[in-house]
Design an enzyme around this catalytic site. Sequence first.
Site, mmCIF file in Angstrom:
data_model
loop_
_atom_site.group_PDB
_atom_site.id
_atom_site.type_symbol
_atom_site.label_atom_id
_atom_site.label_comp_id
_atom_site.label_asym_id
_atom_site.label_seq_id
_atom_site.Cartn_x
_atom_site.Cartn_y
_atom_site.Cartn_z
ATOM 1 N N CYS A 261 0.785 -1.244 0.000
ATOM 2 C CA CYS A 261 0.000 0.000 0.000
ATOM 3 C C CYS A 261 0.813 1.288 0.000
ATOM 4 O O CYS A 261 0.686 2.098 -0.917
ATOM 5 C CB CYS A 261 -0.946 -0.023 1.183
ATOM 6 S SG CYS A 261 -2.042 -1.444 1.101
ATOM 7 N N LEU A 262 1.631 1.521 1.041
ATOM 8 C CA LEU A 262 2.281 2.836 1.131
ATOM 9 C C LEU A 262 3.087 3.162 -0.124
ATOM 10 O O LEU A 262 2.928 4.254 -0.691
ATOM 11 C CB LEU A 262 3.161 2.933 2.393
ATOM 12 C CG LEU A 262 2.484 2.831 3.754
ATOM 13 C CD1 LEU A 262 3.432 3.280 4.870
ATOM 14 C CD2 LEU A 262 1.211 3.637 3.840
#
Length: 418
Positions: A261-262
């Site tokens: 995600c990040l």
Amino acid sequence: MTKSGKKVISVIGLGVVGLTTAVGFALRGHRVIGIDIDPQKVRQINEKICPIYEEGLGKAIKNVEIIATTDHGQALDSDISFLCGGTPPKADGSIDLFYLEEPAKQLAEVLRMKKSYHLVVIRSTVVPGITEKVIIPILENSGEVGICINPEFLREGTALEDFVAPRRIVIGENDRRAGDILCNLYEGFGCPILRTDFKTAEMIKQASNAFLATRISFINEIGNTCKELGIDVYEVAKGMGYDERIGSEYLRAGIGFGGFCLPKDLTALVAKAKEVGSTPRILEEVLHLNREQPLRMLELLKRHIPSLKGKVIGILGLAFKPGTDDVRKTKAIDIVEALLDEGAQIKVYDPRAMPNFKKLFDNKIEYTSSDGVLTADAVLILTEWDEFNNLDYRNKIIIDGRRILKAKEARIYEGICW
Ligand code: UGA
């Protein structure tokens, strides 16, 4: 709706986010239909086996009734559908919407047959504008359909915990009826509910992940300086964190942020910002720092073993963080590639992530036990699994990227930022 007033919910896309959403609503008494294109995953869920390693979810799935199926038509029996497909990165940094668009199209087909109102909720992470530009056109001729975007803030490893006790719930809506239904579904979750328009909700998710990533790169940069000054950055972070304006979370310095995600959300936000003529200076630098940070492990290693050619280097931890078997964008990939380039032989151990890592590196490296790793000429610690606090590090050379305090007993110990 069921007789008890509970809803019938279909969840489409059963990855970490979808499965957690499905299990979470089932735990609250709703009837849940899980839909995924992968028949093996569907079979496992129907047998109450969790198809991924995710702490908490494996136990919870045994105690709930989820009907899993590959048939999107089953969504017809539900009141609300959550679209939870992943949005992986494309080569240019923007996100690939295939796993959101395709299920949305299939759902649109199904909903054309429905005579009553249906709420469709986007749970996938998208850049601002996608719901309006991509999802609404797909669903607009599907009868009486309401649309909301409800970004998830679930961390892998603690996803179910985050679902059950969220810090906030964000609902993006463009009509009150749709927003009210979703708001009612979340009644009793005991946290603030923020209702906004679509774009704002989409941006809240993107900005949240970007900010968490920024804090990590920030503390890593401070940590790199601390290291050279003989200062422990964890003490510094503790001292900073007492100030409520700063807070103490996401200030654990180390080898940088990985995971699905990040990194990709930040890249997508950078691409979107540029597309609209903005210059995302901070975000680009956050990514840059995060690319360089894991390579510091090799610099520190070379302070003790200047040439790595032919040396055996051990690695403890491959998952991008503890509590998961996920190796997507794990910093262990960058470090293993760099070590292979230097001609080192590599032995690795991870309590959960070895099967997934094998798919990436196959027999280029050796997969062994923690004791096997500790026979190497030097050992790098890349994931902070609890069990690494029980190993015997005496007489070893240890380069610690994740702060395993027990490892300080090593003959030579280097912390990446301390
Ligand atoms: C992240 C967000 O935290 C969730 O809120 C969000 O919902 C999710 O992405 C998503 O978009 O789906 P996740 O990727 O599971 O969750 O992982 P995090 O716990 O945020 O950790 C990400 C990376 O940062 C890991 O590699 C972790 O080791 C690293 N990290 C985290 C640090 O290096 N230092 C810290 O202080 C915190």
